[in-house]
Design an enzyme around this catalytic site. Structure first.
Site, mmCIF file in Angstrom:
data_model
loop_
_atom_site.group_PDB
_atom_site.id
_atom_site.type_symbol
_atom_site.label_atom_id
_atom_site.label_comp_id
_atom_site.label_asym_id
_atom_site.label_seq_id
_atom_site.Cartn_x
_atom_site.Cartn_y
_atom_site.Cartn_z
ATOM 1 N N GLY A 55 0.824 -1.202 0.000
ATOM 2 C CA GLY A 55 0.000 0.000 0.000
ATOM 3 C C GLY A 55 0.860 1.254 0.000
ATOM 4 O O GLY A 55 0.525 2.265 0.632
ATOM 5 N N GLY B 198 1.688 5.090 3.285
ATOM 6 C CA GLY B 198 2.681 4.153 2.764
ATOM 7 C C GLY B 198 3.716 4.863 1.914
ATOM 8 O O GLY B 198 4.928 4.629 2.050
ATOM 9 N N SER C 26 -6.194 0.499 13.004
ATOM 10 C CA SER C 26 -6.996 1.714 13.077
ATOM 11 C C SER C 26 -7.766 1.728 14.383
ATOM 12 O O SER C 26 -8.100 0.667 14.940
ATOM 13 C CB SER C 26 -7.987 1.768 11.905
ATOM 14 O OG SER C 26 -8.954 2.781 12.105
ATOM 15 N N TYR D 112 -14.819 -3.090 8.318
ATOM 16 C CA TYR D 112 -13.511 -2.445 8.458
ATOM 17 C C TYR D 112 -13.007 -2.561 9.897
ATOM 18 O O TYR D 112 -11.835 -2.890 10.131
ATOM 19 C CB TYR D 112 -13.609 -0.977 8.049
ATOM 20 C CG TYR D 112 -12.295 -0.243 8.100
ATOM 21 C CD1 TYR D 112 -11.254 -0.565 7.227
ATOM 22 C CD2 TYR D 112 -12.080 0.779 9.036
ATOM 23 C CE1 TYR D 112 -10.036 0.101 7.282
ATOM 24 C CE2 TYR D 112 -10.877 1.446 9.093
ATOM 25 C CZ TYR D 112 -9.858 1.109 8.221
ATOM 26 O OH TYR D 112 -8.647 1.772 8.278
#
Length: 291
Positions: free
Chosen positions: A10, A16, A131, A157
């Site tokens: 990523g 990234g 996250s 997610y």
């Protein structure tokens, strides 16, 4: 001092790419992995770095990536599993898995396991971009990892980001004695293209004037860069979850070692790939995540 080899998935955009730029400037040999051939090659050209293109929604591409990395790099010092994102309506990949779970967890799990012997030989650090959504939305059900019974973009997610932390803990438990150190981290709310194709309400934060209040990609990449350059065991604790270079609190499920072991076994079955096996340490107290 010989340059270290650092693989960042990523890395064609966002934190990234920011981490790749910083680490490359500091003298490390950065390997760029991204989904978009155009964007990935552009970052690689800017840095004079090697690059590989792989779509994590296709596990065959993950296997091909691992084969190429093993052929090219006799030593891998850091693997940063940074690729991921939040999706829209529930979608199944060609491998038969819910896309959010596969891209954010199953694909990096598979990549890490296919590289695990090289990582152990190199005394490598494996870093997962998680996250705070792990606490906000995550609640893992081992019998519904593909979200066939309950799905929302946010929950999928959150589950995947919680899986990143559980994977980090179990990777530490199984492979730390063999030389691998592992950490997960929350980068903060960063002004990137994150959620651009999602139906999640979070997209309004990233795609409106509110975006100017978010962290820059460079700020979001700070903890990733720190974990990649600091010394595990003295500067940071293997198996833990970090935010702003400090150990952070996580979802209560993140403290469940039996859930971490169960997720590992289910993930191994889901990728349907013969993987290296390490005898895990007996389950005792979980690795501390928050102080």
């Amino acid at each position: 001092m010989t340059a270290r080899t650092i693989i960042i998935t990523g890395a064609s955009d966002g934190i990234g790419a920011a981490a790749a730029r910083k680490l490359s400037r500091d003298g490390d040999r950065v390997v760029i992995v991204g989904r978009s051939a155009e964007k990935t090659s552009a970052i690689a050209a800017e840095l004079g770095a090697d690059f590989f293109v792989a779509d994590f929604a296709d596990l065959s591409q993950v296997r091909a990536l691992a084969t190429d990395l093993l052929a090219r790099y006799p030593r891998i010092d850091v693997l940063a599993n940074n690729a991921g994102g939040i999706m829209g309506a529930r979608e199944t990949t060609m491998d038969g898995h819910e896309k959010t779970f596969q891209v954010n967890h199953l694909a990096p799990f598979l990549l890490t396991m296919l590289l695990v012997d090289r990582l152990a030989d190199s005394k490598a650090s494996v870093i997962q971009t998680s996250s705070a959504a792990n606490s906000l939305f995550g609640r893992i059900d081992l019998d519904d990892l593909d979200a066939e019974q309950t799905y929302s973009a946010n929950k999928a997610y959150g589950d995947a980001k919680l899986a990143n932390i559980l994977f980090t803990q179990e990777l530490h438990r199984r492979f730390n004695d063999e030389g691998i150190s592992a950490a997960a981290f929350h980068p903060g709310v960063v002004a990137t293209s994150f959620s651009a194709t999602s139906t999640s309400p979070m997209r309004f934060i990233y795609q409106t004037a509110l975006k100017r209040f978010l962290l820059t990609p460079e700020q979001g990449a700070d903890t990733l860069v720190w974990l990649a350059t600091a010394t595990p065991g003295s500067d940071w604790r293997s198996g833990a979850y970090y935010e702003k270079r400090k150990i952070a609190g996580a979802n209560t499920q993140a403290y469940d070692p039996e859930l971490a072991a169960g997720l590992w076994e289910r993930s191994s079955a889901m990728v349907a790939e013969p993987l290296p096996v390490a005898e895990p340490m007996p389950i005792a107290e979980p690795v501390p995540i928050a102080e």
